[in-house]
Design an enzyme around this catalytic site. Structure first.
Site, short mmCIF file in Angstrom:
data_model
loop_
_atom_site.label_atom_id
_atom_site.label_comp_id
_atom_site.label_asym_id
_atom_site.label_seq_id
_atom_site.Cartn_x
_atom_site.Cartn_y
_atom_site.Cartn_z
N GLY A 148 0.83 -1.20 0.00
CA GLY A 148 0.00 0.00 0.00
C GLY A 148 0.86 1.25 0.00
CB SER A 235 1.33 -5.04 -3.30
OG SER A 235 0.45 -3.97 -3.52
CG ASP A 313 -11.28 -24.09 -17.98
OD1 ASP A 313 -10.06 -24.36 -18.02
OD2 ASP A 313 -12.04 -24.51 -17.07
CG ASP A 316 -5.68 -24.67 -20.30
OD1 ASP A 316 -6.44 -25.65 -20.42
OD2 ASP A 316 -5.79 -23.83 -19.38
CG LEU A 318 -7.76 -30.29 -17.82
CD1 LEU A 318 -8.33 -31.64 -18.24
CD2 LEU A 318 -6.71 -30.49 -16.72
CG ASP A 320 -7.83 -26.84 -15.43
OD1 ASP A 320 -8.26 -25.86 -16.08
OD2 ASP A 320 -6.63 -27.01 -15.19
CB ILE A 322 -6.75 -23.18 -14.14
CG1 ILE A 322 -7.03 -23.53 -12.68
CG2 ILE A 322 -5.50 -22.30 -14.26
CD1 ILE A 322 -5.95 -24.39 -12.03
CG ASP A 467 -3.20 -7.52 -9.38
OD1 ASP A 467 -4.03 -6.65 -9.01
OD2 ASP A 467 -2.04 -7.56 -8.94
CG HIS A 504 -2.96 -7.00 -5.36
ND1 HIS A 504 -2.00 -6.76 -6.31
CD2 HIS A 504 -2.60 -6.26 -4.29
CE1 HIS A 504 -1.10 -5.92 -5.83
NE2 HIS A 504 -1.44 -5.60 -4.59
CA CA Z 1 -7.80 -24.87 -18.31
#
Ligand code: CA
Length: 571
Positions: A148, A235, A313, A316, A318, A320, A322, A467, A504
């Site tokens: 901060g 940060s 998703d 990539d 898969l 999942d 992510i 973020d 973040h």
């Molecule tokens: Ca994925």
């Protein structure tokens, strides 16, 4: 608050009341302060210096107390005492508070302030430094960055907001921290920035001076200098990490910069942009002020996150939860536009416009980007994202992080001279940019000329792709510039790891737990470059994932989808 006792665990606080008087009086060489007589610690530092020097050097407690006799012009020593092994105390500003309860080894705690003084508005100014020196030392020094607007002398456990487990101190590092040149009750308080010297200290000078003091204390306590020095931060601590690589290139062998605020003034500009563009779609309160929390709801953002996952998703290899291949993800929220009336499964065209402006980052009137865009990622539905931009206020008084931390920082620090009364909601994105230039010159760590650092040091950057405040694409753009300026071999000493889903400095639907300190240590000391860094996370129990060096991403190659070994780092 009274003065600290040398043998009692202190309540963490700023230099206040009588103790500030100690600092100022010592600064003026008037050693007859009332507190001098009252403080056992001070009595040791003055009257006991000769006795301490004669102590048995093998006795850690005596060597620790002897640090009271450490002399440096204008340095006021507040504490030098042994802390027995035991659980860590809670850390102010810690999020999450994961260092709490962790076992720490017996260590010497040293706290001092360089040139303590009062600012014109009564601010507690001067560069605070804390060093924790484990009795059982591994020979290494680590500096832990702040966060901060700083202003807190956070315990130097080396936990990096709780993300580093175990903390560096528990690994045997001597660890230092600084308050950034001022003490306050909050990391959100911009009042220090009304003082010229305090601005310089926060920008870069506090880390510089605190490093020199801490290294001298390490050498005094152990009788030798650290064999390796590291800087770890996230940060604003990430900005400080980049700052030491760019401005103090010989001081640290290994630097870890997480989610760095390295384009500090442009981040503030982006925070202003966010609220200005959201206000255009916000209904007014009774006084005509925009109510930002009414532009979109958390549920609207959940809708967006689900649509982003649906589209991106599996890119990539898969599905999942992510999104690794963020560059192939060309999501446009326009696909969610309502055909008719607003419902829980669509967004109004005003909402789409507001979201696109928010994610696109600030631009001038000619459409030229002034900072960076933000990627559409799974973490957009996180409460942290909502709180950052929209807040919870039911009227026109902003309580989003953009509107509080961001506006305060912009008015007091990023603008030179400070303009506490500046109307941020009417900022001119053409004309007002020049008001940030002077601060940018001292605070922004945007240089890619790292000739001295590159010859001996290693740099790891990481940044969450979700973020909510600092664009990971800005950090990637800096790395691109670093590569353009230094050639392909830049990967021999600097690497960037983007963390899908991570908000973040941690959190979000992500594998956000990883050990960058071990990674940088291996790179510096064993020449073992981080080709992939293994990560886990509470959002994905039992799952491991590789973090890949930019510009590669983790692609699923078949096999156990839980296991990082089923992924390759590829472009
Ligand atoms: Ca994925």
């Amino acid at each position: 608050m009274g003065c600290r006792s040398a043998d009692k665990a202190p309540k963490r606080r700023g230099l206040q009341g009588p103790c500030l008087a100690i600092g100022l009086s010592l600064l003026l060489a008037a050693a007859s302060s009332r507190c001098l007589a009252e403080s056992p610690a001070r009595a040791v530092s003055v009257a006991g210096a000769a006795k301490a020097r004669g102590a048995n050097p093998a006795d850690a407690a005596a060597r620790c107390r002897a640090l009271h006799s450490f002399a440096m012009p204008q340095l006021v020593i507040e504490e030098a005492r042994i802390v027995p092994a035991g659980p860590a105390q809670s850390l102010p500003g810690e999020q999450p508070a994961t260092a709490r309860g962790k076992m720490l080894p017996e260590h010497c705690l040293f706290i001092a302030t360089l040139a303590p003084r009062s600012g014109a508005q009564g601010q507690h100014l001067g560069i605070g430094v804390e060093v924790r020196l484990p009795v059982n030392w591994n020979g290494r020094f680590a500096f832990e960055g702040g966060g901060g607007l700083d202003g807190l002398l956070r315990p130097s456990y080396g936990s990096v907001f709780g993300s580093l487990r175990p903390p560096a101190l528990a690994r045997g590092f001597a660890v230092a921290s600084t308050d950034g040149g001022h003490r306050s009750s909050s990391m959100l308080d911009p009042n220090f920035a009304l003082d010229q010297q305090a601005r310089i200290d926060y920008a870069y000078n506090a880390v510089d001076k605190a490093t020199l003091i801490a290294k001298a204390i390490v050498a005094r306590f152990y009788g030798r200098s650290p064999r390796r020095s590291y800087f770890v931060g996230c940060s604003n601590g990430g900005r400080q990490a980049m700052t030491v690589a760019e401005r103090m290139p010989l001081q640290f062998d290994g630097v870890v910069a997480g989610d760095p605020t390295f384009r500090f003034t442009r981040v503030n500009l982006d925070q202003a942009w966010n609220e200005v563009v959201l206000a255009r779609s916000a209904p007014p309160d009774a006084e005509g002020r925009p109510i930002l929390s009414r532009v979109m709801s958390q549920a609207d953002l959940r809708l967006v996150a689900d649509a982003v996952l649906k589209q991106c998703d599996a890119l990539d290899g898969l599905a999942d939860g992510i999104i690794n291949d963020y560059r192939a993800c060309h999501f446009d929220p326009v696909v969610l536009t309502c055909g008719r009336a607003k419902s829980s499964s669509c967004l109004t065209s005003d909402q789409v416009t507001a979201l696109k402006a928010l994610m696109g980052g600030p631009h001038d009137s000619q459409g030229r980007p002034l900072y960076a865009a933000f990627p559409y990622d799974a973490g957009i539905a996180e409460p942290a994202f909502y709180h950052m931009h929209f807040g919870t206020s039911a009227n026109g008084i902003l309580n989003s992080a953009d509107g509080t931390l961001g506006f305060g920082s912009l008015r007091y620090f990023s603008m030179t001279p400070p303009e506490p009364g500046f109307d941020v909601m009417h900022l001119d994105f053409d004309r007002d940019l020049q008001r940030l230039e002077e601060t940018a010159m001292i605070s922004d760590a945007n240089s890619v000329y790292l000739e001295s650092f590159a010859r001996h040091g290693k740099l790891i950057l990481y940044h969450g792709l979700s973020d909510q405040g600092l664009s990971p694409l800005a950090t990637a753009a800096w790395y691109d510039r670093l590569q353009a300026a230094n050639g392909e071999h830049v990967g021999h000493w600097a690497r960037l790891f983007l963390v899908p889903g991570m908000t973040h400095c941690g959190g979000g639907p992500a594998t956000d737990e990883f050990d960058m300190l071990s990674a940088i240590e291996d790179w510096v000391e064993k020449d073992r470059a981080p080709d992939r860094i293994i990560a886990t996370g509470k959002s994905f129990q039992g799952v491991t994932r590789p973090l890949c060096p930019y510009p590669t991403i983790a692609r699923y190659k078949g096999g156990n989808p839980q296991d990082e070994k089923s992924f390759a780092c590829e472009k």
